[in-house]
Motif scaffolding. Sequence first.
Motif, PDB file in Angstrom:
ATOM      1  N   LYS A 137     -11.426   1.016  -5.567  1.00 43.05           N
ATOM      2  CA  LYS A 137     -12.499   1.315  -4.612  1.00 43.05           C
ATOM      3  C   LYS A 137     -13.708   1.936  -5.288  1.00 43.05           C
ATOM      4  O   LYS A 137     -14.816   1.473  -5.130  1.00 43.05           O
ATOM      5  CB  LYS A 137     -11.999   2.265  -3.524  1.00 43.05           C
ATOM      6  CG  LYS A 137     -11.237   1.583  -2.432  1.00 43.05           C
ATOM      7  CD  LYS A 137     -11.238   2.327  -1.125  1.00 43.05           C
ATOM      8  CE  LYS A 137     -10.703   3.727  -1.160  1.00 43.05           C
ATOM      9  NZ  LYS A 137     -10.337   4.252   0.143  1.00 43.05           N
TER      10      LYS A 137
ATOM     11  N   ARG B  23      -5.807   5.042  -4.868  1.00 42.85           N
ATOM     12  CA  ARG B  23      -5.048   3.803  -4.640  1.00 42.85           C
ATOM     13  C   ARG B  23      -5.975   2.585  -4.611  1.00 42.85           C
ATOM     14  O   ARG B  23      -6.948   2.555  -3.870  1.00 42.85           O
ATOM     15  CB  ARG B  23      -4.304   3.902  -3.309  1.00 42.85           C
ATOM     16  CG  ARG B  23      -3.337   2.767  -3.063  1.00 42.85           C
ATOM     17  CD  ARG B  23      -2.757   2.769  -1.659  1.00 42.85           C
ATOM     18  NE  ARG B  23      -2.316   4.063  -1.162  1.00 42.85           N
ATOM     19  CZ  ARG B  23      -1.124   4.602  -1.438  1.00 42.85           C
ATOM     20  NH1 ARG B  23      -0.286   3.988  -2.221  1.00 42.85           N
ATOM     21  NH2 ARG B  23      -0.799   5.775  -0.921  1.00 42.85           N
TER      22      ARG B  23
ATOM     23  N   LEU C 120       0.184   8.411   6.486  1.00 45.17           N
ATOM     24  CA  LEU C 120       0.685   7.895   5.219  1.00 45.17           C
ATOM     25  C   LEU C 120       2.100   8.430   5.078  1.00 45.17           C
ATOM     26  O   LEU C 120       2.305   9.624   4.838  1.00 45.17           O
ATOM     27  CB  LEU C 120      -0.203   8.357   4.054  1.00 45.17           C
ATOM     28  CG  LEU C 120       0.265   7.965   2.651  1.00 45.17           C
ATOM     29  CD1 LEU C 120       0.358   6.441   2.519  1.00 45.17           C
ATOM     30  CD2 LEU C 120      -0.690   8.534   1.609  1.00 45.17           C
TER      31      LEU C 120
ATOM     32  N   SER D 299      -0.316   6.173  -7.394  1.00 46.55           N
ATOM     33  CA  SER D 299      -1.584   5.537  -7.042  1.00 46.55           C
ATOM     34  C   SER D 299      -2.535   5.547  -8.236  1.00 46.55           C
ATOM     35  O   SER D 299      -3.262   4.574  -8.477  1.00 46.55           O
ATOM     36  CB  SER D 299      -2.225   6.242  -5.847  1.00 46.55           C
ATOM     37  OG  SER D 299      -1.418   6.077  -4.707  1.00 46.55           O
TER      38      SER D 299
ATOM     39  N   GLU E 288       3.154  10.417  -5.062  1.00 43.37           N
ATOM     40  CA  GLU E 288       2.324   9.332  -4.529  1.00 43.37           C
ATOM     41  C   GLU E 288       0.963   9.303  -5.221  1.00 43.37           C
ATOM     42  O   GLU E 288       0.443   8.231  -5.549  1.00 43.37           O
ATOM     43  CB  GLU E 288       2.151   9.484  -3.017  1.00 43.37           C
ATOM     44  CG  GLU E 288       1.545   8.282  -2.349  1.00 43.37           C
ATOM     45  CD  GLU E 288       2.443   7.058  -2.374  1.00 43.37           C
ATOM     46  OE1 GLU E 288       1.902   5.939  -2.220  1.00 43.37           O
ATOM     47  OE2 GLU E 288       3.675   7.186  -2.547  1.00 43.37           O
TER      48      GLU E 288
ATOM     49  N   ARG F 126      -3.948   2.230  -9.986  1.00 47.33           N
ATOM     50  CA  ARG F 126      -5.396   2.071 -10.192  1.00 47.33           C
ATOM     51  C   ARG F 126      -5.686   1.595 -11.614  1.00 47.33           C
ATOM     52  O   ARG F 126      -6.479   0.695 -11.849  1.00 47.33           O
ATOM     53  CB  ARG F 126      -6.067   3.423  -9.929  1.00 47.33           C
ATOM     54  CG  ARG F 126      -7.513   3.492 -10.270  1.00 47.33           C
ATOM     55  CD  ARG F 126      -8.041   4.925 -10.102  1.00 47.33           C
ATOM     56  NE  ARG F 126      -9.459   4.935 -10.218  1.00 47.33           N
ATOM     57  CZ  ARG F 126     -10.298   4.567  -9.263  1.00 47.33           C
ATOM     58  NH1 ARG F 126      -9.833   4.183  -8.093  1.00 47.33           N
ATOM     59  NH2 ARG F 126     -11.592   4.592  -9.466  1.00 47.33           N
TER      60      ARG F 126
ATOM     61  N   LYS G 243      -7.112  -1.117  -3.523  1.00 39.51           N
ATOM     62  CA  LYS G 243      -6.946  -1.906  -2.292  1.00 39.51           C
ATOM     63  C   LYS G 243      -7.061  -3.383  -2.639  1.00 39.51           C
ATOM     64  O   LYS G 243      -8.089  -3.820  -3.160  1.00 39.51           O
ATOM     65  CB  LYS G 243      -8.041  -1.551  -1.268  1.00 39.51           C
ATOM     66  CG  LYS G 243      -8.040  -0.099  -0.858  1.00 39.51           C
ATOM     67  CD  LYS G 243      -6.912   0.200   0.081  1.00 39.51           C
ATOM     68  CE  LYS G 243      -7.017   1.589   0.639  1.00 39.51           C
ATOM     69  NZ  LYS G 243      -6.048   2.523   0.178  1.00 39.51           N
TER      70      LYS G 243
ATOM     71  N   LYS H  30      -3.733  12.997   1.787  1.00 40.45           N
ATOM     72  CA  LYS H  30      -3.826  11.553   2.030  1.00 40.45           C
ATOM     73  C   LYS H  30      -5.180  11.024   1.564  1.00 40.45           C
ATOM     74  O   LYS H  30      -5.258   9.979   0.914  1.00 40.45           O
ATOM     75  CB  LYS H  30      -3.632  11.241   3.515  1.00 40.45           C
ATOM     76  CG  LYS H  30      -3.775   9.772   3.823  1.00 40.45           C
ATOM     77  CD  LYS H  30      -3.738   9.472   5.303  1.00 40.45           C
ATOM     78  CE  LYS H  30      -4.017   7.992   5.496  1.00 40.45           C
ATOM     79  NZ  LYS H  30      -4.501   7.648   6.773  1.00 40.45           N
ATOM     80  N   PHE H  31      -6.243  11.744   1.863  1.00 43.83           N
ATOM     81  CA  PHE H  31      -7.591  11.344   1.447  1.00 43.83           C
ATOM     82  C   PHE H  31      -7.677  11.245  -0.081  1.00 43.83           C
ATOM     83  O   PHE H  31      -8.214  10.278  -0.624  1.00 43.83           O
ATOM     84  CB  PHE H  31      -8.618  12.347   1.985  1.00 43.83           C
ATOM     85  CG  PHE H  31     -10.018  12.082   1.526  1.00 43.83           C
ATOM     86  CD1 PHE H  31     -10.778  11.072   2.105  1.00 43.83           C
ATOM     87  CD2 PHE H  31     -10.575  12.824   0.498  1.00 43.83           C
ATOM     88  CE1 PHE H  31     -12.077  10.809   1.663  1.00 43.83           C
ATOM     89  CE2 PHE H  31     -11.870  12.585   0.055  1.00 43.83           C
ATOM     90  CZ  PHE H  31     -12.619  11.567   0.637  1.00 43.83           C
TER      91      PHE H  31
ATOM     92  N   GLU I 162      -5.523   8.242  -1.257  1.00 47.89           N
ATOM     93  CA  GLU I 162      -6.179   6.969  -0.936  1.00 47.89           C
ATOM     94  C   GLU I 162      -7.404   6.717  -1.816  1.00 47.89           C
ATOM     95  O   GLU I 162      -7.779   5.576  -2.059  1.00 47.89           O
ATOM     96  CB  GLU I 162      -6.553   6.911   0.548  1.00 47.89           C
ATOM     97  CG  GLU I 162      -5.361   6.856   1.487  1.00 47.89           C
ATOM     98  CD  GLU I 162      -4.525   5.596   1.372  1.00 47.89           C
ATOM     99  OE1 GLU I 162      -4.992   4.593   0.815  1.00 47.89           O
ATOM    100  OE2 GLU I 162      -3.370   5.612   1.836  1.00 47.89           O
TER     101      GLU I 162
END
Length: 189
Positions: free
Chosen positions: A100, A93, A4, A175, A171, A179, A95, A86-87, A90
Amino acid sequence: MASLILSPESQIQRLNRIVNKVKSLQELDVSLLTTPPHPKSWNVVEVIAHLNISYTLYVEKIDIALDKLPTNDSGSKEFKARPWQKFVIEGQRPKEGVRKWKMKTLKRFEPLLSKEDLNREKIDSIFTEFFKLHDHLKRSILKSRNKDVTKTKITSAIGPLVRFYLPEAFEFLLSHVERHMVQIDEILA
């Protein structure tokens, strides 16, 4: 697992799109802004108030980090997020316009608005606070471009389990807002 890669320019572009979207939301009728899709759901104003609460918990941490960081005008402005961060990013974030996982909000992040708070004056003040806070985020991202962002970490608002370098924190915050922009689309649908 793909990297990322974070860049201030990409973050600023996304933030500008978010702010423009929220400006258009502010123009909606009060009834659209204050009517939740379900009795236990938030309305648009409550989502914006939640975003204000969430970001407020980062303002001082970001300011302190930026003041501590040494200047660094050389090298790439791109930053590679670490695996755990990053996990976490994500997980926030959306998709392809879909959240998610739906998550239960911690009590300290819940907007506590009464029916009396749902008038145009109060609503406008909540939007004004959003714009002020996200202007702070934009200025912070810009300021970080000439700093050595690898020299200090900040603790996330949920505690020391997650510690971010500034680009990762930015970030995560973006994110999180993205969301909730999806959530607002769902509310208004």
